[in-house]
Structures are given as structure tokens and as C-alpha cells.
Design an enzyme around this catalytic site. Structure first.
Site, PDB file in Angstrom:
ATOM      1  N   TYR A 132       7.380  23.069 -20.524  1.00 35.61           N
ATOM      2  CA  TYR A 132       7.252  24.088 -21.573  1.00 35.61           C
ATOM      3  C   TYR A 132       8.502  24.064 -22.458  1.00 35.61           C
ATOM      4  O   TYR A 132       9.599  23.758 -21.979  1.00 35.61           O
ATOM      5  CB  TYR A 132       7.138  25.490 -20.963  1.00 35.61           C
ATOM      6  CG  TYR A 132       5.761  25.858 -20.467  1.00 35.61           C
ATOM      7  CD1 TYR A 132       4.826  26.425 -21.318  1.00 35.61           C
ATOM      8  CD2 TYR A 132       5.396  25.657 -19.142  1.00 35.61           C
ATOM      9  CE1 TYR A 132       3.558  26.784 -20.867  1.00 35.61           C
ATOM     10  CE2 TYR A 132       4.132  26.010 -18.675  1.00 35.61           C
ATOM     11  CZ  TYR A 132       3.222  26.569 -19.547  1.00 35.61           C
ATOM     12  OH  TYR A 132       1.976  26.916 -19.101  1.00 35.61           O
TER      13      TYR A 132
ATOM     14  N   ARG B 188       8.739  32.941 -20.041  1.00 42.42           N
ATOM     15  CA  ARG B 188       9.129  33.989 -20.979  1.00 42.42           C
ATOM     16  C   ARG B 188      10.158  34.934 -20.355  1.00 42.42           C
ATOM     17  O   ARG B 188      11.037  35.452 -21.043  1.00 42.42           O
ATOM     18  CB  ARG B 188       7.885  34.744 -21.451  1.00 42.42           C
ATOM     19  CG  ARG B 188       6.988  33.846 -22.329  1.00 42.42           C
ATOM     20  CD  ARG B 188       5.596  34.403 -22.501  1.00 42.42           C
ATOM     21  NE  ARG B 188       5.640  35.745 -23.044  1.00 42.42           N
ATOM     22  CZ  ARG B 188       4.579  36.545 -23.142  1.00 42.42           C
ATOM     23  NH1 ARG B 188       3.382  36.107 -22.749  1.00 42.42           N
ATOM     24  NH2 ARG B 188       4.703  37.750 -23.638  1.00 42.42           N
TER      25      ARG B 188
ATOM     26  N   ASP C  75      -1.265  32.022 -21.871  1.00 44.43           N
ATOM     27  CA  ASP C  75      -1.558  33.417 -22.231  1.00 44.43           C
ATOM     28  C   ASP C  75      -1.915  33.563 -23.701  1.00 44.43           C
ATOM     29  O   ASP C  75      -1.704  32.659 -24.503  1.00 44.43           O
ATOM     30  CB  ASP C  75      -0.312  34.282 -22.006  1.00 44.43           C
ATOM     31  CG  ASP C  75      -0.018  34.470 -20.541  1.00 44.43           C
ATOM     32  OD1 ASP C  75      -0.936  34.313 -19.721  1.00 44.43           O
ATOM     33  OD2 ASP C  75       1.150  34.771 -20.224  1.00 44.43           O
TER      34      ASP C  75
ATOM     35  N   ARG D 245      -3.328  27.801 -17.645  1.00 42.94           N
ATOM     36  CA  ARG D 245      -4.009  28.880 -18.371  1.00 42.94           C
ATOM     37  C   ARG D 245      -2.981  29.587 -19.224  1.00 42.94           C
ATOM     38  O   ARG D 245      -2.403  30.593 -18.808  1.00 42.94           O
ATOM     39  CB  ARG D 245      -4.612  29.868 -17.383  1.00 42.94           C
ATOM     40  CG  ARG D 245      -5.707  29.259 -16.544  1.00 42.94           C
ATOM     41  CD  ARG D 245      -6.120  30.242 -15.466  1.00 42.94           C
ATOM     42  NE  ARG D 245      -7.103  29.626 -14.575  1.00 42.94           N
ATOM     43  CZ  ARG D 245      -7.420  30.093 -13.386  1.00 42.94           C
ATOM     44  NH1 ARG D 245      -6.840  31.186 -12.931  1.00 42.94           N
ATOM     45  NH2 ARG D 245      -8.315  29.486 -12.648  1.00 42.94           N
TER      46      ARG D 245
END
Lengths: 262, 262
Positions: free
Chosen positions: B120, B214, B62, B60
């Protein structure tokens, strides 16, 4: 007796400007409410200096064309350093326009007339479907197989030197359609899966006709897919236009990279 | 006596999806008018098949996070080939969402629970001013000097293996904050002038906490600028949170690259 300070003289500044052309109706300011890069830059200059200027630019990029090396010049009275002006302009520009560098220039500097050459890059990709993260700055070429990039480079080589490019566009000013090409190169970049092929075409010339780079890219892609022969391209360069299919590649893939000066 | 055809069984399809996250409020469908990637995909599936589905996804992402390798699964009755479904979906999706590939999957395939790892990438750049053509998919790091990328790689190395990442985010489900990191790498990419430095951080792990990538990037940048020591990072990984400045890097630089399965 009142002694007034002499009216300060305006200084000419030269700046390198970058923009994402997606939401602009090209660089050049137009009448009315049209959103252009020039209008946005002039508004920022006015906000920062209080002075309304008409800036000059090296190239009038079309609607949707990007730039990382556009060169502009303008005259303002500014009592602080060029670095202060550069910072203030960037703070007053939208996210898709930035001033990369700024310096004082000779009072007769003209970004267009003084330019020795312009460098453009055109990015394109072959993939089974659109790639959302490439699509903003590249053309999704509608072919099912990889393009023959060696044939494309051979075609690109034919453009080198001085030619009459009448088959590739109309002049933006004056009458001549002769231009001198200094560099014409097809690069293969690493393609993120499932992209089959990611190519970048770089061309440097002393000047460009209207839509010239996009029409050259259209022809190169047709060579790469086998739809156009090197002989036909040569004939077009020799001035035989006939039924020459002068299809321009879309604006989104084009970027003005640099303008060079003596 | 009327002989009705048996009701056709639905097939589970698995697809790799790419999107530019800029205008979406994240992947996961929400109540109301919120624009999400899931809602856009489900609307395309309904337009193409006439069937309203609730799709499952591997991650999911952001608000503002991009993807080139999101994996989804959904069940529909479809009488044509998977290639036909793939083409029809792409024809019914907006420009910033695309289906890269699509295939039939076992009926019990679940993109999230069956995933072995997620990959990622986070892109960031150091430059004197914003770069409009990088800014959509990268973070303009607000430092004046190049980051020490060798120190950043040493910090990235500390994350490899199994650690309690409680200092880097909350779990999205369950209680455990322990994750296993398979790859943690800082790459230096060619930087277009006037960009000083263009870096891409790649991390592969068996799962991620909320905001974990992040927050890791935020810490790596602080290591690279000298504001955080490797010792402090090690202590954070050992569970000492204290006054640990858990600043997350902005969403725009983050992209879900791939999800791997056994």
C-alpha cells in the site's frame, strides 16, 4: 450635526487560484446557470465580504482545463488582514477550488494586461489501457508504442522564439497571431506500471491563441508517433496551413501553472 | 442420435485492476443498490461473456480507497484470447475502473489466500490551503509547519518485522493481530508550490488489519508533528493500548499498489 465616517475605499487584492477544471464550463462567468470557476469565486467573495464584485483573471481557461497558478484581481472593502480574507475565502469555496495566496495589489494592477508570460503544462501517457488514477489530469494517447520523445523535443525546440502561430489557433483578442515562446520542453516522468510512458510538456509564452497549447500537443504527439515530420511542422510555423491537421489534444491534460509579471 | 458438443469448461482468469475509489462504497459487493467496484466489474464480465460470476479479490479496500494493483480472479467460458477478453472488459467499464492486465490462471488460484504480501502507498501533503489537484488522492494534513520526515522514517523503521498490531486495528478475519512488515518507508516527493511538503508512505506486509495502514499513517503524522514520541509508538507495538489515540488517516490518500505471489 451627525459626523459620518468617510466611506471606506475599496482595496485591490491579487490572488493565486488553483482548481480542478473537470466539472466546470471553463473559467469565465457566463449567462444563466452555467457552472464556472469565476462564478464560484465571485460567490465566495460576496459571501465573505457582502460585496458583489466582477473579478479579472489572467487567463480564460476552457472547459475541463485545470489551473494551479491562475491569477485574479478584485476590489473590496475589507477591514481585516489579507490573511483573514484568504482563510475566509478558502472556507467558502468548494473542494475543487482553492486560493493559494492572496495579497494587496496596486489599484491599477490588471492580471491579464500586466502579465509578462503564462506557463502551461500538458500531461499525457501511453498505456495499453486507461489508467484511472492518471486519467483525470492526463491524456491517454491512443497509440500502441512509446512515442519518440527525442523527436518530440526537437519539434518543441522549433517553437522557441517569435513565430506566427496562425496554424495553431485563432487569437482570443486583437488580430495578431504572432507570439513569443520562452520555454518549450518535453519532460519524461516516472511511469507507474503498466503505463509505458508518462510525458509532460511545458510551454511558456507571452500569450496564447485559443486552443494553442492543445493544438501544439496534438502536433507533438503526431511527431512522436511518426505521423508528422519536423519539415511539415516547420512549414506550419512559416504560415503554410493547407491540409495541416490541426487536432487539439483533450482539455483534461492541460493545466495553467503560472503567470509571471515584471 | 444427436451428438451434443461437450459442455465447455470454464477457465479461471486472473486480472490486475485499477480504480479511483472516490465514488465507490469500497470494493466488496453489498446488498441493495450500493455502488461497489466488485459490482461494476461483475456487471462488465456479465455483459461481455453473458455469464454471471462472483469474483474473488486480493483485498477488500474500504470506501474511498484507490487501487492500481488490485488482483481478482473469476471463472468464465471464453472462446477467444485473453487479450480479447481484456479489451472487451475495458470497453465495458466506467472511466474510473480499468483492467491493467489479464491472463489465464491455474484453476485453484485464489488472489487472497495465495498472496504472499500486499503493498500500500499513502500520500499526504502539508500546505497552507487545500490543493485541488492533489486532494483527490492525498490527505491535506492540518498542521502549519512541515512534518519531521526523519523522525517519521525512524517511526516507520520500528514497524519492520513481526509485531502484534492490535493497537492499529481489528483483524478482518481470524483472531490473530500479528503481521509481518517487509517494507516501511517514508519518501519525500517534489512539492508543487505553495505545497510545503509532499510525502508518500509505502508499506508492504503479509497482511493488514482493518484500517491498519490508515492508523499507522495517523501515528506517523503525529510523530512528525511532535505529538507522539517513538517511545509511545514502541509501547503501542508491544501491546500497551491504554489511551493510545488510534486516529485513522482519511481514505482518499490510500492506494493498494500491488499484491505479490510466490
Amino acid at each position: 450635526m451627525i459626523r459620518a465616517d468617510p466611506l471606506p475605499a475599496a482595496t485591490r487584492y491579487r490572488a493565486v487560484v488553483a482548481y480542478d477544471g473537470t466539472r466546470f464550463q471553463g473559467f469565465q462567468r457566463q449567462a444563466g446557470e452555467t457552472l464556472t470557476v469565476q462564478a464560484v469565486l465571485e460567490a465566495a467573495i460576496e459571501r465573505v465580504t457582502g460585496q458583489r464584485v466582477t473579478l479579472k483573471a489572467a487567463g480564460r481557461t476552457d472547459t475541463g482545463v485545470h489551473a494551479t497558478g491562475q491569477v485574479i484581481a478584485f476590489d473590496v472593502v475589507w477591514r481585516h488582514t489579507p490573511a483573514d480574507l484568504w482563510r475566509a475565502l478558502n472556507a467558502n469555496l468548494p473542494d475543487d477550488v482553492a486560493v493559494h495566496s492572496l495579497a494587496e495589489a496596486p489599484p491599477d494592477f490588471h492580471p491579464r494586461y500586466d502579465a509578462r508570460s503564462r506557463v502551461y503544462e500538458y500531461t499525457l501517457y501511453v498505456a495499453p489501457a486507461r489508467h484511472p488514477l492518471l486519467d483525470r489530469y492526463a491524456w491517454h494517447v491512443p497509440v500502441s508504442q512509446a512515442l519518440n520523445n527525442q523527436m518530440m523535443q526537437r519539434a518543441a525546440d522549433l517553437l522557441l522564439g517569435t513565430h506566427d502561430f496562425a496554424a495553431f489557433g485563432q487569437p482570443t483578442q486583437g488580430e495578431s497571431t504572432v507570439r513569443q515562446v520562452f520555454c518549450s520542453q518535453v519532460q519524461t516522468l516516472p511511469a507507474p506500471p503498466p503505463v509505458t510512458q508518462l510525458l509532460r510538456y511545458r510551454i511558456e509564452a507571452n500569450g496564447f491563441l485559443y486552443h494553442m497549447v492543445r493544438r501544439i500537443v496534438g502536433a507533438l504527439v503526431r511527431v512522436g508517433s511518426g505521423a508528422l515530420s519536423l519539415e511539415e511542422l516547420t512549414r506550419a510555423l512559416e504560415g503554410a496551413q493547407g491540409d495541416w491537421p490541426n487536432q487539439a489534444a483533450p482539455a483534461r491534460g492541460l493545466c495553467l501553472i503560472a503567470v509571471t509579471y515584471e
